[in-house]
Design an enzyme around this catalytic site. Structure first.
Site, PDB file in Angstrom:
ATOM      1  N   TYR A  37       0.852  -1.183   0.000  1.00 39.55           N
ATOM      2  CA  TYR A  37       0.000   0.000   0.000  1.00 39.55           C
ATOM      3  C   TYR A  37       0.891   1.237   0.000  1.00 39.55           C
ATOM      4  O   TYR A  37       1.859   1.303  -0.741  1.00 39.55           O
ATOM      5  CB  TYR A  37      -0.976  -0.062   1.182  1.00 39.55           C
ATOM      6  CG  TYR A  37      -2.130   0.903   1.029  1.00 39.55           C
ATOM      7  CD1 TYR A  37      -2.937   0.877  -0.106  1.00 39.55           C
ATOM      8  CD2 TYR A  37      -2.403   1.842   2.016  1.00 39.55           C
ATOM      9  CE1 TYR A  37      -3.983   1.769  -0.251  1.00 39.55           C
ATOM     10  CE2 TYR A  37      -3.464   2.726   1.878  1.00 39.55           C
ATOM     11  CZ  TYR A  37      -4.248   2.695   0.744  1.00 39.55           C
ATOM     12  OH  TYR A  37      -5.278   3.571   0.592  1.00 39.55           O
ATOM     13  N   LYS A  92     -20.509 -20.249  -8.575  1.00 40.00           N
ATOM     14  CA  LYS A  92     -19.835 -20.094  -9.869  1.00 40.00           C
ATOM     15  C   LYS A  92     -18.383 -19.690  -9.650  1.00 40.00           C
ATOM     16  O   LYS A  92     -17.474 -20.167 -10.337  1.00 40.00           O
ATOM     17  CB  LYS A  92     -20.557 -19.025 -10.691  1.00 40.00           C
ATOM     18  CG  LYS A  92     -20.254 -19.063 -12.169  1.00 40.00           C
ATOM     19  CD  LYS A  92     -21.074 -20.120 -12.867  1.00 40.00           C
ATOM     20  CE  LYS A  92     -20.932 -20.012 -14.378  1.00 40.00           C
ATOM     21  NZ  LYS A  92     -21.849 -20.898 -15.088  1.00 40.00           N
TER      22      LYS A  92
END
Length: 751
Positions: A37, A92
């Site tokens: 970050y 899925k």
């Protein structure tokens, strides 16, 4: 507990749901966090601002698919809304990750307006490498997909339409081959005119079915030009209206070669099946209840009925998981702008071809079917076939490049190897050995030549030019098994009952006459024990190496080659080594099969041989001698042996790899312990060659690592023999036999 109750419990277990986000880079230190970050992340941000395509290099975009639904047509549940559809969309995501290593964000949109839905999804293009549309009602699904394909420059794929089309299309190609019918001349009757049926009909045309030979029915009967002209059909179903008399499904099926059901259960009876043409093909894909059940369709006629359904408890399941993970994998990896018709056809062709190939043992075990073989009961691969990712994804990537929609050109051979490594880390290292074996194949005797697995492995070895297999065994039994398996390969066979036993027996007698073997016993062993015959063939140079052990206990299989071939001139001890591959590391574990209570001489030799084996796989060895003691923390006879072996190797100027010990297992493999607590150690990185103090520890250790640590194992590889010999395990699969044969070939190349 009912299925619903069991499923509810499965989904509510902490953490709820089925997916999570995991980090892929280290985040253990302040330095790691500053790179992940602020402030370090500014670097890739600037690079992407200068070149948006750099997002594929510096972010997960290229492996991220959005699974998008509004919940308007979920499974057989209908319009249950976006929130209720979330378990399906998460599922899925599970399939994408499990089968093709593709990451997913599931997006459930509370939006039924087509334009608003399209705008929402299109605005997310910077996030994703592809979009999978799911469970959206017709006809809106057609409009949404068409609009998104036009607007977005990443692949957009509505699986409910195209998945069924592609998978059943592959089944159609194979079914037609079995019944010997030409695709251009067949008549096809469809039950259903929804999204899946229309997409399937269009795809069959792409495969070669004549459009005028397709008769489609909806709930009101055959789609005719009269109905189209009267405004009874929507623009999408109107495309398949035929200039024929009105009628119902029974009329459409009369004389048809193929029935495709994508409608409702129980609407076809046996009489309708009997009305079809000779050797009919019936794809009854309504779920959970097919248009006609499997047994009724098969028994309705005396000729060949090739039957497929959407159910897993019958042969030939048309399961979309055979397609979408691998289609997206190929599309993402060449950064395709779309999934076009050429890519879909390539996927169907690859699936059809895969079903004609020998089925891996792991698949047979998973489905508890030992006789999976191309035929009326097997026209489609099984979802757990690990070859799907290499075959289908590579075919899709090739089609994308050839059709001009790929933004990245890739080397397909290298790509297939990378795909193998995605699902099996050991294959990345085995590929090094396999490629080397193919450079100069050698003759390898397979001492249990009449075993089914050995025969199937021999065909692979020959077809892929890895080795020249020589089957040692009963010729009649080999020929019988070959016929049963439908093998047409011309394999070399040596039958102990018809060889020149005097020549081989005399050599065995010369070698073992002072070890209690008489001339008569030598003749008997050569004629009745393929292990002795194969060992003598190796010793006499008639073959370059041998494999045995699949049908024998390890010690009894090892005994003949040890007696006849023996260890190399400068080596006194053989050893068994496993290569264990994890997601981010590889370990060579020795000795796991041969030496029960090794002293320091044996441990030293085992370490040398295992280090040499690691180099064959392009791994720089770092050797640790394991114990329950760390560098003298416990001093007794047991800890002194590995300590002394390590000292000898460290002081040997010819040893060019780091080695240390004795040490505990966690010290050997955890860098912070090794370099922090024991900064004096000669290993400055975790060990990758682990030498266990005895056979019991080695065998227990490797099995725990494999079973609980999730490691893929190759081996045991026998090191230290004078000629290439490897002893299989009794539960080894065909791929294990092929792998060890390849190792034997590279051993022989070195010889």
């Amino acid at each position: 507990m009912s299925l619903d109750d069991e499923s509810l419990e499965y989904h509510r277990q902490d953490p709820p749901g089925k997916i999570e986000i995991a980090t892929t880079k280290p985040t253990n230190t302040q330095r790691d966090l500053s790179l992940a970050y602020s402030p370090g992340v500014a670097g890739p941000c600037r690079a992407i601002a200068d070149d948006p395509d750099a997002a594929y290099e510096y972010t997960a975009k290229g492996n991220l698919v959005g699974v998008v639904s509004n919940g308007s047509a979920v499974l057989g549940l209908g319009d249950i809304g976006p929130t209720a559809s979330k378990p399906v969309m998460e599922g899925k995501g599970v399939l994408f990750k499990q089968f093709a290593d593709i990451d997913v964000f599931d997006l459930e949109l509370d939006q039924t307006d087509v334009d608003a839905f399209v705008q929402t999804v299109a605005a997310m293009e910077p996030t994703f490498g592809g979009i999978n549309l799911e469970d959206i009602a017709a006809p809106e699904c057609f409009e949404i997909e068409a609009a998104l394909r036009e607007e977005m420059s990443i692949p957009v794929f509505h699986d409910d339409q195209h998945g069924t089309a592609i998978i059943s299309g592959a089944g159609l190609l194979n079914a037609l081959e079995l019944v010997e019918k030409d695709i251009e001349s067949i008549e096809v009757a469809f039950a259903g005119a929804g999204a899946a049926a229309l997409a399937t009909a269009k795809f069959y045309v792409s495969l070669g079915v004549e459009k005028e030979n397709i008769t489609m029915c909806d709930i009101d009967g055959i789609l005719t030009t009269e109905r189209a002209e009267s405004g009874d059909l929507d623009p999408y179903s109107r495309e398949f209206a035929r200039d024929v008399p009105a009628g119902d499904l029974a009329d459409a099926m009369a004389g048809a070669d193929v029935f495709v059901g994508l409608s409702a259960g129980g609407i076809v009876d046996e009489e309708m099946v009997r009305s079809m043409a000779a050797d009919p093909i019936i794809f009854a894909m309504a779920n959970p209840d097919p248009e006609i059940d499997y047994e009724s369709a098969k028994t309705a006629r005396d000729d060949t009925v090739v039957m497929a359904t959407g159910r897993s408890d019958y042969p030939n399941q048309v399961n979309n998981v055979l397609g979408f993970p691998f289609i997206f994998r190929g599309a993402l990896d060449v950064r395709a702008t779309e999934i076009n018709e050429d890519m879909k056809v390539a996927a169907a062709d690859a699936l059809a071809d895969l079903a004609r190939q020998d089925v891996p043992d792991a698949v047979r075990k998973a489905y508890e079917e030992r006789t999976l073989q191309f035929g009326p009961e097997y026209i489609l691969p099984k979802p757990l076939d690990s070859r799907l990712i290499t075959e289908v994804s590579a075919a899709v990537a090739r089609a994308a490049m050839e059709s001009g929609v790929a933004r990245t050109e890739i080397d397909l051979d290298a790509y297939r190897e990378r795909l193998e490594a995605r699902i099996d880390r050991s294959m990345e290292l085995m590929r090094i050995v396999l490629n080397e074996a193919q450079r100069d194949p050698k003759r390898i005797a397979l001492a249990e030549g009449d075993d089914e697995k050995i025969l199937r492995a021999a065909v692979r070895l020959q077809d892929e030019a890895i080795a020249e297999p020589v089957l040692v065994g009963d010729r009649d039994a080999i020929q019988s098994t070959t016929r049963e398996l439908g093998i047409e390969a011309d394999l070399s066979v040596v039958d102990p009952s018809d060889v020149d036993d005097k020549r081989y027996a005399e050599r065995l007698y010369e070698l073992r006459q002072r070890n209690g073997v008489t001339r008569r016993e030598a003749v008997e062993r050569v004629r009745t024990d393929p292990n002795y015959l194969a060992s003598v063939m190796v010793e006499m140079g008639e073959v370059d190496g041998m494999l045995t052990g699949l049908t024998n206990h390890y010690p009894s299989a090892l005994r003949p080659p040890l007696q006849v071939i023996g260890t190399a001139p400068d080596i006194d001890y053989a050893a068994g080594v496993y290569m264990l591959t994890f997601r981010n590391r590889v370990l060579f574990v020795a000795d796991a099969t041969v030496n029960q209570d090794p002293d320091e001489d044996v441990l030293e030799e085992v370490a040398r041989q295992t280090a040499a084996l690691a180099r064959r796989f392009d791994v720089d060895p770092r050797v640790a001698f394991l114990s329950y003691s760390d560098f003298g923390s416990v001093d007794n006879e047991g800890t002194r042996k590995p300590r002394e072996a390590a000292r000898r190797l460290r002081e040997d100027p010819d040893v060019d790899f780091p080695v240390d010990g004795e040490m505990q297992a966690d010290t050997a493999v955890v860098e912070s312990m090794l370099t922090g607590t024991y900064e004096f150690a000669d290993l400055d990185e975790p060990a990758n060659v682990l030498v266990f103090p005895n056979l019991e520890a080695g065998n227990v250790g490797y099995k725990l690592l494999q079973r609980l640590g999730g490691a893929d194992a190759v081996g045991p590889m026998l090191v230290g023999m004078d000629e290439p010999v490897h002893v299989l395990q009794r539960d080894d699969e065909v791929k294990d036999i092929v792998n060890l044969a390849a190792v034997a070939v590279t051993d022989a190349q070195d010889e």
